[in-house]
Design a protein around this motif. Structure first.
Motif, mmCIF file in Angstrom:
data_model
loop_
_atom_site.group_PDB
_atom_site.id
_atom_site.type_symbol
_atom_site.label_atom_id
_atom_site.label_comp_id
_atom_site.label_asym_id
_atom_site.label_seq_id
_atom_site.Cartn_x
_atom_site.Cartn_y
_atom_site.Cartn_z
ATOM 1 N N THR A 1 -6.699 2.313 0.243
ATOM 2 C CA THR A 1 -5.885 3.503 -0.006
ATOM 3 C C THR A 1 -6.759 4.588 -0.629
ATOM 4 O O THR A 1 -7.828 4.294 -1.158
ATOM 5 C CB THR A 1 -4.699 3.172 -0.944
ATOM 6 O OG1 THR A 1 -5.223 2.770 -2.217
ATOM 7 C CG2 THR A 1 -3.823 2.060 -0.357
ATOM 8 N N TYR B 1 -2.288 1.000 -4.437
ATOM 9 C CA TYR B 1 -1.376 -0.112 -4.177
ATOM 10 C C TYR B 1 -0.281 -0.134 -5.242
ATOM 11 O O TYR B 1 -0.544 0.109 -6.416
ATOM 12 C CB TYR B 1 -2.120 -1.461 -4.153
ATOM 13 C CG TYR B 1 -2.642 -1.763 -2.777
ATOM 14 C CD1 TYR B 1 -1.897 -2.523 -1.879
ATOM 15 C CD2 TYR B 1 -3.849 -1.234 -2.351
ATOM 16 C CE1 TYR B 1 -2.355 -2.763 -0.591
ATOM 17 C CE2 TYR B 1 -4.320 -1.471 -1.067
ATOM 18 C CZ TYR B 1 -3.567 -2.236 -0.189
ATOM 19 O OH TYR B 1 -4.008 -2.463 1.086
ATOM 20 N N ASP C 1 -1.394 -6.314 2.868
ATOM 21 C CA ASP C 1 -2.698 -5.652 2.935
ATOM 22 C C ASP C 1 -2.639 -4.525 3.964
ATOM 23 O O ASP C 1 -2.468 -4.759 5.152
ATOM 24 C CB ASP C 1 -3.782 -6.665 3.325
ATOM 25 C CG ASP C 1 -5.186 -6.108 3.158
ATOM 26 O OD1 ASP C 1 -5.345 -4.869 3.109
ATOM 27 O OD2 ASP C 1 -6.129 -6.917 3.082
ATOM 28 N N PRO D 1 0.825 -1.208 0.000
ATOM 29 C CA PRO D 1 0.000 0.000 0.000
ATOM 30 C C PRO D 1 0.858 1.257 0.000
ATOM 31 O O PRO D 1 1.976 1.257 0.517
ATOM 32 C CB PRO D 1 -0.779 -0.120 1.310
ATOM 33 C CG PRO D 1 0.171 -0.842 2.225
ATOM 34 C CD PRO D 1 0.909 -1.813 1.343
#
Length: 193
Positions: A160, A24, A156, A19
């Protein structure tokens, strides 16, 4: 998956999904031409479209780039942050990272998890974790199955924001892509001419 596992995957030549404060990212060892080629393959990205360089600090970026005084001042003002800064690269970076160009985009994410990963790895490719032409990924659950299965690790970090970074060449005073902080960047470029 944790950061240590993701860093181990990168050291093994694989890519990791991580992230950032924008979307990502898909990171592999940016100094390894084979790892870089793997990112192009995972994304289905044309080889003539360069990838950026992800590092944990401006000082780390200076090991792989040769910014002018103005470019370095810009980097210290806006990084870490949702900005990709285009500067001259050093020869230590493989040609396929920059599609043979002499300049490379530098990205220092303003995101705790991304920075922690970058502290544990060599410089990473800094590109979004979507397939080429598909929307950017803001949740791990939205990863294309080919990217998820092809990556050596997926970190994970929750959802975002989804805003793309602004891509800027401060040496030329050009904003290539408007994204986060574009107005502040434009003001700096005009003030520092």
């Amino acid at each position: 998956m944790g950061l240590d596992e993701a860093a181990a995957a990168v050291r093994d030549g694989d890519a990791a999904v991580y992230p950032t404060e924008t979307v990502y990212g898909l990171g592999a060892d940016a100094t390894d031409a084979d790892a870089v080629a793997g990112v192009f393959d995972l994304k289905g990205r044309p080889r003539d479209k360069p990838l950026s360089l992800g590092v944990p600090s401006v000082d780390a970026a200076l090991e792989y780039t040769r910014p002018t005084e103005r470019e370095a001042a810009f980097m210290r003002r806006f990084l870490p942050g949702p900005v990709t800064v285009v500067v001259e690269r050093r020869e230590t970076l493989p040609d396929n990272l920059t599609a043979g160009r002499e300049r490379v985009g530098v990205r220092i994410p303003d995101h705790e998890t991304a920075l922690a990963l970058l502290e544990r790895t060599p410089p990473l490719t800094a590109t979004s974790a979507n397939r080429s032409g598909a929307p950017s990924v803001t949740r791990v659950s939205d990863l294309d199955s080919r990217v998820r299965e092809g990556a050596g690790a997926v970190v994970d970090g929750g959802e975002t924001p989804g805003t793309e970074s602004t891509v800027v060449d401060p040496g030329k005073g050009v904003i290539h892509r408007r994204g986060a902080m574009a107005d502040d960047i434009e003001a700096w470029l005009q003030a520092e001419q």
